[in-house]
Design an enzyme around this catalytic site. Structure first.
Site, PDB file in Angstrom:
ATOM      1  N   HIS A   1       0.850  -1.184   0.000  1.00  0.00           N
ATOM      2  CA  HIS A   1       0.000   0.000   0.000  1.00  0.00           C
ATOM      3  C   HIS A   1       0.890   1.241   0.000  1.00  0.00           C
ATOM      4  CE1 HIS A   1      -3.504  -2.383   1.589  1.00  0.00           C
ATOM      5  NE2 HIS A   1      -2.530  -3.073   2.152  1.00  0.00           N
TER       6      HIS A   1
ATOM      7  N   GLU B   1       2.496  -0.984   4.391  1.00  0.00           N
ATOM      8  CA  GLU B   1       2.302   0.386   3.913  1.00  0.00           C
ATOM      9  C   GLU B   1       3.656   1.015   3.642  1.00  0.00           C
ATOM     10  OE1 GLU B   1      -0.475   2.136   3.361  1.00  0.00           O
ATOM     11  OE2 GLU B   1      -2.065   1.110   4.478  1.00  0.00           O
TER      12      GLU B   1
ATOM     13  N   HIS C   1      -2.309  -2.937  -3.492  1.00  0.00           N
ATOM     14  CA  HIS C   1      -3.713  -2.743  -3.148  1.00  0.00           C
ATOM     15  C   HIS C   1      -4.527  -2.558  -4.430  1.00  0.00           C
ATOM     16  CE1 HIS C   1      -6.494  -0.661   0.042  1.00  0.00           C
ATOM     17  NE2 HIS C   1      -6.957  -1.839  -0.337  1.00  0.00           N
TER      18      HIS C   1
ATOM     19  N   ASP D   1      -3.291   2.254  -5.079  1.00  0.00           N
ATOM     20  CA  ASP D   1      -1.968   2.303  -4.478  1.00  0.00           C
ATOM     21  C   ASP D   1      -1.293   0.921  -4.506  1.00  0.00           C
ATOM     22  OD1 ASP D   1      -4.087   1.716  -2.458  1.00  0.00           O
ATOM     23  OD2 ASP D   1      -2.455   1.600  -1.026  1.00  0.00           O
TER      24      ASP D   1
END
Length: 192
Positions: free
Chosen positions: A37, A119, A155, A165
């Site tokens: 992400h 992330e 993602h 993303d």
């Protein structure tokens, strides 16, 4: 090469920032997919503690106009890799983090059940920092020694049309080279 140390599903070399936003994985399910992400709060602003506050339900929505859109949102990821390559962990890898939402990979719904969410501090469409690539490659290698990870997707690949993303600014070839894995293990080159 020295093996990574773990405390259950917590990677000891990562900075722990425990989130309450997680749940049980379905019985007998172990992670087999990494979902990448991108996040920055507010969008395009790097540094600060807004991401940590979001993932730990402490984000003050009156501190920035964008934050109002996040009121009541309960999300998390297993890991965050900062622009400088620093790795933070929010959820035990043996638990189900709330990162992918409504998602599907290879015909199997609910990617949160069987994935590890990472992330990257960044914004889709923009370039990621050079320090993030060796950090994410090292993290995925470490995870793959502990869990039967087979593939890496964005993602955008598990929630197409809903999410975009990490986006066009992420260099998938660079990650593949850094890991030394065949391209067939990465979403942009997986057929079907």
């Amino acid at each position: 090469m020295r093996r990574a140390s773990w405390d259950d599903g917590w990677l000891l070399k990562a900075h722990a920032v425990p989130s309450t936003n997680h749940g049980d994985r379905p019985h007998g399910t172990v992670p087999r997919l990494v979902v990448l992400h991108s996040i920055s709060l507010p969008p395009g602003i790097y540094g600060g503690d807004a991401i940590e506050r979001l993932f730990t339900n402490r984000l003050a929505i009156d501190q920035h106009p964008y934050f109002a859109s996040l009121a009541g949102v309960e999300v998390s990821a297993h890991f965050l890799i900062r622009r400088n390559g620093r790795v933070q962990q929010f959820v035990d890898c043996q638990r189900r983090a709330w990162h992918a939402g409504r998602s599907c990979w290879r015909g199997v719904d609910n990617c949160n059940d069987y994935s590890i969410g990472i992330e990257l501090e960044g914004l889709e469409g923009r370039l990621f920092a050079p320090a993030q690539y060796p950090a994410v490659a090292s993290l995925i290698r470490t995870l793959a020694r502990r869990y039967p990870l087979r593939e890496v997707a964005g993602h955008e690949h598990v929630a197409p049309g809903r999410k975009c993303d990490p986006g066009s600014g992420f260099d998938w070839s660079r990650l593949a080279r850094g890991l030394g894995w065949p391209r067939s293990r990465f979403a942009p080159w997986i057929a079907g």
